[in-house]
Design a protein around this motif. Structure first.
Motif, PDB file in Angstrom:
ATOM      1  N   ARG A   1     -45.176  36.280  -9.056  1.00 17.18           N
ATOM      2  CA  ARG A   1     -45.394  35.932 -10.470  1.00 17.18           C
ATOM      3  C   ARG A   1     -44.442  36.696 -11.385  1.00 17.18           C
ATOM      4  NH1 ARG A   1     -48.935  32.318 -11.468  1.00 17.18           N
ATOM      5  NH2 ARG A   1     -50.663  31.916 -10.035  1.00 17.18           N
ATOM      6  N   GLY A   2     -43.290  36.999 -10.844  1.00 15.88           N
ATOM      7  CA  GLY A   2     -42.271  37.709 -11.594  1.00 15.88           C
ATOM      8  C   GLY A   2     -41.602  38.739 -10.722  1.00 15.88           C
ATOM      9  N   VAL A   3     -40.838  39.603 -11.364  1.00 15.17           N
ATOM     10  CA  VAL A   3     -40.125  40.647 -10.633  1.00 15.17           C
ATOM     11  C   VAL A   3     -39.838  41.804 -11.592  1.00 15.17           C
ATOM     12  CG1 VAL A   3     -37.820  39.689 -11.127  1.00 15.17           C
ATOM     13  CG2 VAL A   3     -38.167  41.097  -9.082  1.00 15.17           C
ATOM     14  N   GLU A   4     -39.798  42.996 -11.049  1.00 11.04           N
ATOM     15  CA  GLU A   4     -39.462  44.166 -11.860  1.00 11.04           C
ATOM     16  C   GLU A   4     -37.968  44.447 -11.751  1.00 11.04           C
ATOM     17  OE1 GLU A   4     -40.186  48.882 -11.517  1.00 11.04           O
ATOM     18  OE2 GLU A   4     -42.052  47.711 -11.708  1.00 11.04           O
ATOM     19  N   ILE A   5     -37.306  44.538 -12.886  1.00 12.32           N
ATOM     20  CA  ILE A   5     -35.873  44.853 -12.931  1.00 12.32           C
ATOM     21  C   ILE A   5     -35.660  45.963 -13.948  1.00 12.32           C
ATOM     22  CG2 ILE A   5     -33.578  43.998 -13.550  1.00 12.32           C
ATOM     23  CD1 ILE A   5     -34.363  41.277 -12.509  1.00 12.32           C
ATOM     24  N   GLY A   6     -35.029  47.038 -13.517  1.00 18.15           N
ATOM     25  CA  GLY A   6     -34.744  48.150 -14.423  1.00 18.15           C
ATOM     26  C   GLY A   6     -35.988  48.758 -15.037  1.00 18.15           C
ATOM     27  N   GLY A   7     -37.093  48.743 -14.267  1.00 19.83           N
ATOM     28  CA  GLY A   7     -38.330  49.333 -14.754  1.00 19.83           C
ATOM     29  C   GLY A   7     -39.120  48.445 -15.697  1.00 19.83           C
ATOM     30  N   GLU A   8     -38.667  47.199 -15.923  1.00 21.52           N
ATOM     31  CA  GLU A   8     -39.382  46.273 -16.798  1.00 21.52           C
ATOM     32  C   GLU A   8     -39.694  44.979 -16.050  1.00 21.52           C
ATOM     33  OE1 GLU A   8     -37.926  45.833 -20.818  1.00 21.52           O
ATOM     34  OE2 GLU A   8     -36.723  47.663 -20.648  1.00 21.52           O
ATOM     35  N   TRP A   9     -40.720  44.295 -16.506  1.00 18.28           N
ATOM     36  CA  TRP A   9     -41.229  43.117 -15.804  1.00 18.28           C
ATOM     37  C   TRP A   9     -40.683  41.830 -16.407  1.00 18.28           C
ATOM     38  CZ3 TRP A   9     -43.353  42.663 -11.248  1.00 18.28           C
ATOM     39  CH2 TRP A   9     -43.999  41.467 -10.888  1.00 18.28           C
ATOM     40  N   ILE A  10     -40.185  40.964 -15.523  1.00 15.62           N
ATOM     41  CA  ILE A  10     -39.799  39.604 -15.910  1.00 15.62           C
ATOM     42  C   ILE A  10     -40.801  38.662 -15.275  1.00 15.62           C
ATOM     43  CG2 ILE A  10     -38.071  37.795 -15.614  1.00 15.62           C
ATOM     44  CD1 ILE A  10     -35.913  39.877 -15.861  1.00 15.62           C
ATOM     45  N   SER A  11     -41.513  37.927 -16.093  1.00 15.28           N
ATOM     46  CA  SER A  11     -42.600  37.084 -15.605  1.00 15.28           C
ATOM     47  C   SER A  11     -42.103  35.728 -15.138  1.00 15.28           C
ATOM     48  CB  SER A  11     -43.650  36.895 -16.698  1.00 15.28           C
ATOM     49  OG  SER A  11     -43.070  36.275 -17.827  1.00 15.28           O
ATOM     50  N   CYS A  12     -42.888  35.125 -14.245  1.00 13.61           N
ATOM     51  CA  CYS A  12     -42.626  33.771 -13.752  1.00 13.61           C
ATOM     52  C   CYS A  12     -43.941  33.009 -13.806  1.00 13.61           C
ATOM     53  CB  CYS A  12     -42.077  33.811 -12.329  1.00 13.61           C
ATOM     54  SG  CYS A  12     -41.629  32.166 -11.676  1.00 13.61           S
ATOM     55  N   LEU A  13     -43.891  31.726 -14.081  1.00 14.77           N
ATOM     56  CA  LEU A  13     -45.100  30.922 -14.174  1.00 14.77           C
ATOM     57  C   LEU A  13     -45.709  30.641 -12.810  1.00 14.77           C
ATOM     58  CD1 LEU A  13     -44.066  28.345 -16.925  1.00 14.77           C
ATOM     59  CD2 LEU A  13     -45.554  30.341 -17.173  1.00 14.77           C
ATOM     60  N   GLY A  14     -44.915  30.821 -11.743  1.00 14.75           N
ATOM     61  CA  GLY A  14     -45.416  30.581 -10.392  1.00 14.75           C
ATOM     62  C   GLY A  14     -45.439  31.853  -9.575  1.00 14.75           C
ATOM     63  N   ASN A  15     -46.171  31.807  -8.461  1.00 17.41           N
ATOM     64  CA  ASN A  15     -46.170  32.904  -7.492  1.00 17.41           C
ATOM     65  C   ASN A  15     -45.523  32.359  -6.226  1.00 17.41           C
ATOM     66  OD1 ASN A  15     -46.625  35.264  -6.128  1.00 17.41           O
ATOM     67  ND2 ASN A  15     -48.829  34.958  -5.877  1.00 17.41           N
TER      68      ASN A  15
ATOM     69  N   SER B   1     -38.028  26.118 -10.647  1.00 15.16           N
ATOM     70  CA  SER B   1     -37.636  26.872 -11.843  1.00 15.16           C
ATOM     71  C   SER B   1     -38.172  28.296 -11.801  1.00 15.16           C
ATOM     72  CB  SER B   1     -38.117  26.156 -13.110  1.00 15.16           C
ATOM     73  OG  SER B   1     -37.311  26.510 -14.216  1.00 15.16           O
ATOM     74  N   CYS B   2     -37.884  28.973 -10.696  1.00 13.44           N
ATOM     75  CA  CYS B   2     -38.395  30.331 -10.472  1.00 13.44           C
ATOM     76  C   CYS B   2     -37.597  31.350 -11.287  1.00 13.44           C
ATOM     77  CB  CYS B   2     -38.341  30.676  -8.988  1.00 13.44           C
ATOM     78  SG  CYS B   2     -38.913  32.346  -8.618  1.00 13.44           S
ATOM     79  N   ASN B   3     -38.264  31.958 -12.251  1.00 14.01           N
ATOM     80  CA  ASN B   3     -37.613  32.963 -13.090  1.00 14.01           C
ATOM     81  C   ASN B   3     -37.208  34.191 -12.290  1.00 14.01           C
ATOM     82  OD1 ASN B   3     -37.952  31.341 -15.317  1.00 14.01           O
ATOM     83  ND2 ASN B   3     -39.724  32.452 -16.108  1.00 14.01           N
ATOM     84  N   ALA B   4     -38.079  34.601 -11.364  1.00 12.72           N
ATOM     85  CA  ALA B   4     -37.814  35.818 -10.588  1.00 12.72           C
ATOM     86  C   ALA B   4     -36.534  35.668  -9.765  1.00 12.72           C
ATOM     87  CB  ALA B   4     -38.997  36.133  -9.683  1.00 12.72           C
TER      88      ALA B   4
ATOM     89  N   GLY C   1     -31.107  39.772 -16.452  1.00 10.27           N
ATOM     90  CA  GLY C   1     -32.058  38.924 -15.748  1.00 10.27           C
ATOM     91  C   GLY C   1     -32.612  37.830 -16.642  1.00 10.27           C
ATOM     92  N   TRP C   2     -32.988  38.196 -17.863  1.00 11.00           N
ATOM     93  CA  TRP C   2     -33.472  37.187 -18.810  1.00 11.00           C
ATOM     94  C   TRP C   2     -32.365  36.190 -19.154  1.00 11.00           C
ATOM     95  CZ3 TRP C   2     -38.323  36.228 -19.585  1.00 11.00           C
ATOM     96  CH2 TRP C   2     -39.285  37.243 -19.524  1.00 11.00           C
ATOM     97  N   ALA C   3     -31.145  36.678 -19.311  1.00 13.01           N
ATOM     98  CA  ALA C   3     -30.023  35.787 -19.649  1.00 13.01           C
ATOM     99  C   ALA C   3     -29.761  34.788 -18.527  1.00 13.01           C
ATOM    100  CB  ALA C   3     -28.769  36.609 -19.928  1.00 13.01           C
ATOM    101  N   GLY C   4     -29.899  35.235 -17.271  1.00 16.23           N
ATOM    102  CA  GLY C   4     -29.627  34.353 -16.137  1.00 16.23           C
ATOM    103  C   GLY C   4     -30.567  33.185 -16.043  1.00 16.23           C
ATOM    104  N   MET C   5     -31.719  33.283 -16.710  1.00 19.32           N
ATOM    105  CA  MET C   5     -32.653  32.154 -16.713  1.00 19.32           C
ATOM    106  C   MET C   5     -32.743  31.521 -18.091  1.00 19.32           C
ATOM    107  SD  MET C   5     -36.069  34.391 -16.194  1.00 19.32           S
ATOM    108  CE  MET C   5     -37.005  34.974 -17.610  1.00 19.32           C
ATOM    109  N   GLY C   6     -31.761  31.818 -18.963  1.00 14.10           N
ATOM    110  CA  GLY C   6     -31.605  31.064 -20.191  1.00 14.10           C
ATOM    111  C   GLY C   6     -32.269  31.619 -21.423  1.00 14.10           C
ATOM    112  N   GLN C   7     -32.651  32.890 -21.395  1.00 12.21           N
ATOM    113  CA  GLN C   7     -33.214  33.501 -22.586  1.00 12.21           C
ATOM    114  C   GLN C   7     -32.202  34.519 -23.135  1.00 12.21           C
ATOM    115  OE1 GLN C   7     -36.333  30.961 -22.470  1.00 12.21           O
ATOM    116  NE2 GLN C   7     -36.010  32.451 -24.072  1.00 12.21           N
ATOM    117  N   TYR C   8     -32.637  35.691 -23.548  1.00  8.10           N
ATOM    118  CA  TYR C   8     -31.789  36.718 -24.142  1.00  8.10           C
ATOM    119  C   TYR C   8     -31.131  36.144 -25.393  1.00  8.10           C
ATOM    120  CZ  TYR C   8     -28.631  40.768 -24.370  1.00  8.10           C
ATOM    121  OH  TYR C   8     -27.936  41.885 -24.777  1.00  8.10           O
ATOM    122  N   THR C   9     -29.811  36.267 -25.560  1.00  6.45           N
ATOM    123  CA  THR C   9     -29.142  35.767 -26.767  1.00  6.45           C
ATOM    124  C   THR C   9     -28.399  34.448 -26.508  1.00  6.45           C
ATOM    125  OG1 THR C   9     -27.152  37.071 -26.287  1.00  6.45           O
ATOM    126  CG2 THR C   9     -28.842  38.106 -27.676  1.00  6.45           C
TER     127      THR C   9
END
Length: 382
Positions: free
Chosen positions: A153-167, A180-183, A233-241
């Motif tokens: 349901r996500g993955v930890e990167i750099g000490g912070e959590w990136i969530s995913c809608l699936g497990n 469309s796995c965010n992790a 990590g967020w940028a790679g799935m289309g968020q960030y800036t």
């Protein structure tokens, strides 16, 4: 036109009477319309101006307008073999023959009405950007087709959590795009590194200028300067800036469908004088290669698999569609924008499409239904 829906659907292409829509033909092509030249000014012996004929299809545009309904957004469709733009609809819109009180009590409904969202807007791309990350990986990482990452349901990167809608557990590259796995794509972006991901995104059109028959579009942009790993990590799935312009995305999708080389979109078919003399000659043009043929073909196969396994063949009855949905987060407590992008993998109906429905909710449900409605109408034309 005698039909009000046609006038509404074509507003942003034609332009408004006051000239507020700067990308409309009445503003951007006024010299050609009135027959202006430096020697004679606007003098024409006949007293008439020139005629501009476009490639846009009225019935397809009206279908797109009705499919968008009350949603603000845009629909673009073009022939990725010839470059002809068949649909370029932006909402909200209005009837130039019966202009509403845009600044009155209903002003919220008309926010941004003078903006052609297809040309002059950029949106957070959400998971549609996973196509960019996937292309970068296919171009640079030889083991990517066999590589798995773990999603809990996500993955930890750099000490912070990136969530995913699936497990998704241990998931492969192909399945990660389909689900469309965010992790997966967050970890993949970190593996690629900021410089590599940015370089390949720019090959696909980010941070570059695009135009449609000389009418400049807003840039798709990203900037990874001093980016943290979690943000990458967020940028790679289309968020960030990350911000994507619909015209750029449509061109990129055409490149995927066309073996890696985009055909330049155009919408002006001809300009003729009152005497019928041709004043404009359209030329078939291709852009620079965006990716290798192998990458384009693999990505197309993955997008096709995404449709069959995730959205279902019944979503596009009778059409061989390759596509990806996206959810563009726009703020806490605000419904996200809904993206759906792709192309028809059929030489008899070679169409690429992009749909953005603002604040239409997570996933591609609304935008996917809009895309199918428009493509089914396009099927009748072909």
């Amino acid at each position: 036109n005698e039909i009000a829906d046609v006038r509404r659907a074509m507003l942003h292409m034609v332009g408004d009477a006051e000239g507020f829509i700067k990308t409309g033909l009445q503003s951007s092509y006024w010299r050609q319309l009135v027959g202006y030249n430096r020697i004679n000014g606007v003098f024409q012996p006949s007293g008439e101006g020139n005629d501009i004929r476009t490639t846009l299809d009225a019935s397809l545009s009206v279908t797109a307008l009705k499919a968008l309904g009350s949603y603000k957004g845009t629909v673009g469709v073009y022939n990725y073999k010839t470059g002809e733009v068949l649909c370029m609809v932006s909402t909200p819109t209005f009837d130039v023959n019966n202009k509403p009180d845009i600044d009155g009590d209903d002003s919220d409904r008309y926010t941004g009405v003078y903006l052609n969202r297809f040309l002059s807007s950029s949106y957070t791309p959400g998971s549609t950007f996973k196509l960019v990350t996937a292309a970068a990986a296919l171009e640079t990482q030889s083991d990517i087709l066999e590589r798995t990452y773990t999603c809990q349901r996500g993955v930890e990167i750099g000490g912070e959590w990136i969530s995913c809608l699936g497990n998704h557990g241990s998931i492969s590259f192909k399945e990660a795009l389909a689900q469309s796995c965010n992790a997966y794509f967050a970890q993949l972006a970190v593996s690629l590194g900021a410089q590599t991901l940015e370089r390949y995104a720019e090959k696909l059109g980010f941070n570059r200028s695009f135009s449609l028959d000389g009418i400049e579009a807003k840039k798709s942009t990203l900037d990874f300067t001093d980016i943290r790993q979690v943000d990458l990590g967020w940028a790679g799935m289309g968020q960030y800036t990350n911000l994507a312009n619909p015209l750029q995305y449509l061109t990129m999708l055409g490149a995927i469908a066309n073996g890696g080389v985009p055909v330049t979109p155009y919408f002006i078919e001809s300009i003729t004088s009152p005497a019928g003399l041709p004043l404009h000659f359209r030329l078939f043009k291709t852009g620079s290669r965006m990716m290798s043929r192998e990458t384009a073909d693999t990505l197309a196969d993955m997008m096709r698999y995404t449709v069959t396994e995730r959205y279902g063949e019944s979503s596009f009855s009778g059409l061989k569609v390759c596509a990806k949905s996206g959810t563009a987060e726009v703020g806490t407590g605000i419904e996200p924008h809904s993206w759906f992008v792709g192309f028809v993998q059929d030489d008899t109906m070679p169409l690429a499409f992009v749909v953005v429905a603002e604040n239409a909710g997570a996933g591609g449900g609304v935008s996917r239904r809009i895309a199918n409605t428009v493509l089914q109408q396009a099927k009748k034309l072909f």
